[in-house]
Design a protein around this motif. Sequence first.
Motif, PDB file in Angstrom:
ATOM      1  N   GLU A   1      32.764  19.865   5.497  1.00  0.00           N
ATOM      2  CA  GLU A   1      33.375  20.702   6.527  1.00  0.00           C
ATOM      3  C   GLU A   1      34.036  21.879   5.837  1.00  0.00           C
ATOM      4  O   GLU A   1      35.103  21.732   5.233  1.00  0.00           O
ATOM      5  CB  GLU A   1      34.403  19.894   7.332  1.00  0.00           C
ATOM      6  CG  GLU A   1      33.818  18.726   8.101  1.00  0.00           C
ATOM      7  CD  GLU A   1      34.876  17.912   8.832  1.00  0.00           C
ATOM      8  OE1 GLU A   1      36.042  18.402   8.894  1.00  0.00           O
ATOM      9  OE2 GLU A   1      34.558  16.812   9.325  1.00  0.00           O
ATOM     10  N   GLY A   2      33.378  23.034   5.904  1.00  0.00           N
ATOM     11  CA  GLY A   2      33.913  24.208   5.224  1.00  0.00           C
ATOM     12  C   GLY A   2      34.015  23.977   3.739  1.00  0.00           C
ATOM     13  O   GLY A   2      33.022  23.679   3.074  1.00  0.00           O
ATOM     14  N   LYS A   3      35.218  24.084   3.195  1.00  0.00           N
ATOM     15  CA  LYS A   3      35.447  23.901   1.764  1.00  0.00           C
ATOM     16  C   LYS A   3      35.663  22.442   1.382  1.00  0.00           C
ATOM     17  O   LYS A   3      35.859  22.123   0.202  1.00  0.00           O
ATOM     18  CB  LYS A   3      36.673  24.714   1.323  1.00  0.00           C
ATOM     19  CG  LYS A   3      36.510  26.219   1.453  1.00  0.00           C
ATOM     20  CD  LYS A   3      35.573  26.784   0.400  1.00  0.00           C
ATOM     21  CE  LYS A   3      35.541  28.308   0.412  1.00  0.00           C
ATOM     22  NZ  LYS A   3      34.619  28.862  -0.606  1.00  0.00           N
ATOM     23  N   ASP A   4      35.650  21.550   2.362  1.00  0.00           N
ATOM     24  CA  ASP A   4      35.949  20.143   2.105  1.00  0.00           C
ATOM     25  C   ASP A   4      34.673  19.320   1.937  1.00  0.00           C
ATOM     26  O   ASP A   4      33.759  19.418   2.756  1.00  0.00           O
ATOM     27  CB  ASP A   4      36.764  19.545   3.249  1.00  0.00           C
ATOM     28  CG  ASP A   4      38.170  20.106   3.327  1.00  0.00           C
ATOM     29  OD1 ASP A   4      38.635  20.693   2.326  1.00  0.00           O
ATOM     30  OD2 ASP A   4      38.812  19.952   4.393  1.00  0.00           O
ATOM     31  N   ARG A   5      34.643  18.521   0.870  1.00  0.00           N
ATOM     32  CA  ARG A   5      33.632  17.467   0.715  1.00  0.00           C
ATOM     33  C   ARG A   5      34.336  16.151   0.974  1.00  0.00           C
ATOM     34  O   ARG A   5      35.292  15.804   0.281  1.00  0.00           O
ATOM     35  CB  ARG A   5      33.033  17.472  -0.680  1.00  0.00           C
ATOM     36  CG  ARG A   5      31.847  18.412  -0.853  1.00  0.00           C
ATOM     37  CD  ARG A   5      32.233  19.859  -0.787  1.00  0.00           C
ATOM     38  NE  ARG A   5      31.121  20.758  -1.078  1.00  0.00           N
ATOM     39  CZ  ARG A   5      31.234  22.075  -1.084  1.00  0.00           C
ATOM     40  NH1 ARG A   5      32.391  22.658  -0.805  1.00  0.00           N
ATOM     41  NH2 ARG A   5      30.185  22.824  -1.365  1.00  0.00           N
ATOM     42  N   ILE A   6      33.863  15.433   1.995  1.00  0.00           N
ATOM     43  CA  ILE A   6      34.602  14.291   2.517  1.00  0.00           C
ATOM     44  C   ILE A   6      33.788  13.007   2.334  1.00  0.00           C
ATOM     45  O   ILE A   6      32.606  12.946   2.670  1.00  0.00           O
ATOM     46  CB  ILE A   6      34.906  14.486   4.016  1.00  0.00           C
ATOM     47  CG1 ILE A   6      35.697  15.791   4.217  1.00  0.00           C
ATOM     48  CG2 ILE A   6      35.684  13.297   4.577  1.00  0.00           C
ATOM     49  CD1 ILE A   6      35.763  16.239   5.669  1.00  0.00           C
ATOM     50  N   LEU A   7      34.441  11.992   1.775  1.00  0.00           N
ATOM     51  CA  LEU A   7      33.888  10.647   1.707  1.00  0.00           C
ATOM     52  C   LEU A   7      34.610   9.796   2.736  1.00  0.00           C
ATOM     53  O   LEU A   7      35.823   9.571   2.623  1.00  0.00           O
ATOM     54  CB  LEU A   7      34.117  10.044   0.322  1.00  0.00           C
ATOM     55  CG  LEU A   7      33.090  10.248  -0.779  1.00  0.00           C
ATOM     56  CD1 LEU A   7      33.446   9.340  -1.950  1.00  0.00           C
ATOM     57  CD2 LEU A   7      31.682   9.988  -0.328  1.00  0.00           C
ATOM     58  N   THR A   8      33.892   9.318   3.722  1.00  0.00           N
ATOM     59  CA  THR A   8      34.467   8.414   4.720  1.00  0.00           C
ATOM     60  C   THR A   8      33.967   7.015   4.411  1.00  0.00           C
ATOM     61  O   THR A   8      32.762   6.741   4.491  1.00  0.00           O
ATOM     62  CB  THR A   8      34.065   8.839   6.138  1.00  0.00           C
ATOM     63  OG1 THR A   8      34.503  10.184   6.372  1.00  0.00           O
ATOM     64  CG2 THR A   8      34.700   7.918   7.165  1.00  0.00           C
ATOM     65  N   LEU A   9      34.876   6.134   4.052  1.00  0.00           N
ATOM     66  CA  LEU A   9      34.504   4.786   3.653  1.00  0.00           C
ATOM     67  C   LEU A   9      34.471   3.862   4.866  1.00  0.00           C
ATOM     68  O   LEU A   9      35.267   4.020   5.794  1.00  0.00           O
ATOM     69  CB  LEU A   9      35.496   4.250   2.620  1.00  0.00           C
ATOM     70  CG  LEU A   9      35.256   4.647   1.166  1.00  0.00           C
ATOM     71  CD1 LEU A   9      35.161   6.153   0.990  1.00  0.00           C
ATOM     72  CD2 LEU A   9      36.344   4.067   0.260  1.00  0.00           C
ATOM     73  N   ASP A  10      33.543   2.925   4.850  1.00  0.00           N
ATOM     74  CA  ASP A  10      33.525   1.917   5.905  1.00  0.00           C
ATOM     75  C   ASP A  10      34.842   1.141   5.878  1.00  0.00           C
ATOM     76  O   ASP A  10      35.368   0.834   4.795  1.00  0.00           O
ATOM     77  CB  ASP A  10      32.363   0.946   5.693  1.00  0.00           C
ATOM     78  CG  ASP A  10      31.017   1.573   6.007  1.00  0.00           C
ATOM     79  OD1 ASP A  10      30.988   2.629   6.678  1.00  0.00           O
ATOM     80  OD2 ASP A  10      29.992   1.020   5.561  1.00  0.00           O
ATOM     81  N   PRO A  11      35.383   0.798   7.048  1.00  0.00           N
ATOM     82  CA  PRO A  11      36.641   0.036   7.065  1.00  0.00           C
ATOM     83  C   PRO A  11      36.491  -1.290   6.337  1.00  0.00           C
ATOM     84  O   PRO A  11      35.417  -1.912   6.344  1.00  0.00           O
ATOM     85  CB  PRO A  11      36.899  -0.172   8.559  1.00  0.00           C
ATOM     86  CG  PRO A  11      36.126   0.911   9.242  1.00  0.00           C
ATOM     87  CD  PRO A  11      34.910   1.141   8.397  1.00  0.00           C
TER      88      PRO A  11
ATOM     89  N   THR B   1      39.042  13.241   0.323  1.00  0.00           N
ATOM     90  CA  THR B   1      38.633  14.636   0.516  1.00  0.00           C
ATOM     91  C   THR B   1      38.833  15.433  -0.757  1.00  0.00           C
ATOM     92  O   THR B   1      39.924  15.430  -1.337  1.00  0.00           O
ATOM     93  CB  THR B   1      39.440  15.284   1.658  1.00  0.00           C
ATOM     94  OG1 THR B   1      39.249  14.522   2.861  1.00  0.00           O
ATOM     95  CG2 THR B   1      38.989  16.721   1.892  1.00  0.00           C
ATOM     96  N   PHE B   2      37.776  16.095  -1.171  1.00  0.00           N
ATOM     97  CA  PHE B   2      37.824  17.044  -2.285  1.00  0.00           C
ATOM     98  C   PHE B   2      37.710  18.438  -1.682  1.00  0.00           C
ATOM     99  O   PHE B   2      36.688  18.769  -1.074  1.00  0.00           O
ATOM    100  CB  PHE B   2      36.669  16.814  -3.250  1.00  0.00           C
ATOM    101  CG  PHE B   2      36.664  15.461  -3.922  1.00  0.00           C
ATOM    102  CD1 PHE B   2      37.182  15.299  -5.197  1.00  0.00           C
ATOM    103  CD2 PHE B   2      36.128  14.347  -3.272  1.00  0.00           C
ATOM    104  CE1 PHE B   2      37.164  14.066  -5.824  1.00  0.00           C
ATOM    105  CE2 PHE B   2      36.107  13.104  -3.885  1.00  0.00           C
ATOM    106  CZ  PHE B   2      36.628  12.969  -5.166  1.00  0.00           C
TER     107      PHE B   2
END
Length: 467
Positions: free
Chosen positions: A307-317, A334-335
Motif C-alpha cells: 500500500e503506497g510506500k508500505d510493504r505489509i506482512l499480514t500473519l494468519d491469527p 509493516t516495512f
Amino acid sequence: MDAALTNYIKEKYPSVKCAVATCWEEGPKAYHTCNNSWYTFMDGGPWAPWIPSKVNTHAPAANEAEDSGIVAIPHLSRDLIACYDGNGSNFGTHPQNVLRGMIYDSKTWEFPYLYNLIDQYRALAKYNNGYAYNMMFVGPGWMNKMGRWEAPYELLVKSYEDGCAYYGQLKKEGKLVDMTMAEFADYYREKKTYTEPECALWKDILYGSEKQLFWYCDPFMRACVNMDQGGAIVDLRPYAAKLEWEIGIGTDHIQDASYPFLIQEKYRAGYFTHYAGEGTVRSAKITYKGEEVDLCQCRTKAHFSQEGKDRILTLDPVEIVFADLTLKLQSIITFTEGSSEIKIERHILEMSDPSAKVDINEYIVACYGTTEYTEDMSSVRLMLKGSEDKSLDYAYKCREDVLAGADCAQALVPPIKTLVTLKGEGPDKQGYYKEGYAFSPMFTLGYNGTLSDKEVFTTWLKLERAN
C-alpha cells in the motif's frame, strides 16, 4: 569485492557498470562444509541485485551521493530457506550446487528442484512491482573430464544442458528476457529507485516443511521474518550504519567481508537455546495468570500486500491456550520504504473471556558480530528515555531497569556504529532494558503492556547510524 575495490575500479575504468560482488550467505556455514578451504566470508548481503554504497558493498546506496556507480549482482541465485539454514553451495541455480546437494533423481538424472528454484525466483515478481531476477552460473571448467568434481562428467554436462534448456524454453514462451550484465545494469537503473526495497516471501520447496521466510532489503536494513517462529525477526543487518569495512591484507578484516548482524538465529541461537534467556530474536510474549507463551512457539503463515510506500506482512491469527483463557492474536508487520523502521502490531481478535486482560512483552534480544563467536560488548550503552532518562554501560552484570510510559528504549553499539531504537504504544506501556552476562552476552530492549479483547499493541524498531 569491498567498497574500496569497487570505487577504485569505477574510477580507473568508468565504463564498468556491473559486477559480481558477493555470494549470498557464504560465511561460516560454507566454511564448515567445504573442508575449511573457504577463505572469504560474505554473510549479510542482498540476495538480489542492488546498487552498492560507496562506503560498503553489502549496503545498498540510499541516494545518488552514496551511489558507487555500478550495479552489483550476487554470484548465483540461492534458495532463501535451504541456503540460510544450511550450506549455500548445495542450494542454488548453479547446477553443480544441485548435484553437490544430491537433489536430483539418481536413476533418471532429472532435476525438478532446479526448475522449482528458478520458478520460485520468477514468482518474486509478485512482491517487487512485476520484476524478478534470476541467474545461472555456467563455467566450462565444471564440465571437464579431469575428475575434479563430485559428479560424473556425463551428469555434469546433462545438468548444464538441461538447466540451459529450461531457461531457453521459458524464453521461447515469452516468460523471461536474457541480458548481458551491462544490459541488465541499464535495465535495473531504469526500473528501480534507490529506496525501493527487495522483498521475497519464500517457501520451502525442498523438504516439505511448509516453512515460510520473508526477506526484506533496502538501504537501511536487511531483515528476515520467520513464520515458523510466529513472525519473529531472526536476521537483522543495520545497513543504515553504512560501515566502513575494508577487506584484505593490511586491513582489520583480512577474510571477513560479512556485514555484521544485530540478530542472527544461526550464530546466536535464536529463540531455542539451552540456557536461561533468549538468543538473538525479535518477538513477543503473552502472559496470563503466571502462564507465558512466546509467539516464537506459534507457527503461522504470512500474506504480502503493498500500500503506497508500505510493504505489509499480514500473519494468519494464532490461537494461544492458557489454563482458563483462550485467545486469538494476529500480527501485522509493516516495512515503510525510506523509514528505516519496522512496525509490528499485535491485535487481540477474540478472547474466551472478553473481560480478561493479558500482559504483553514486546522484545528484541540483540548483540553484534559476523560469526558464532561473541564480540566484546563492553562498549554498548543501554538507555531509556521519557519522563526521566536512564542508562547503563554494558558490563556483563545482568542488570535491568524499567521506565513507565517510556518514549523509547535504545542501545548504542559503537563497534558497528549503530543506534537501535524501540518505541511502543499501547495500554500501560513500560519500556525496559536488560544487560546480559558471560553465558548470554546479549542485550534486550522491550516494552511491557496489557491487552484486552479487541485492543492493539504497536512497536516500531528503528536503525540509525551513530558516529
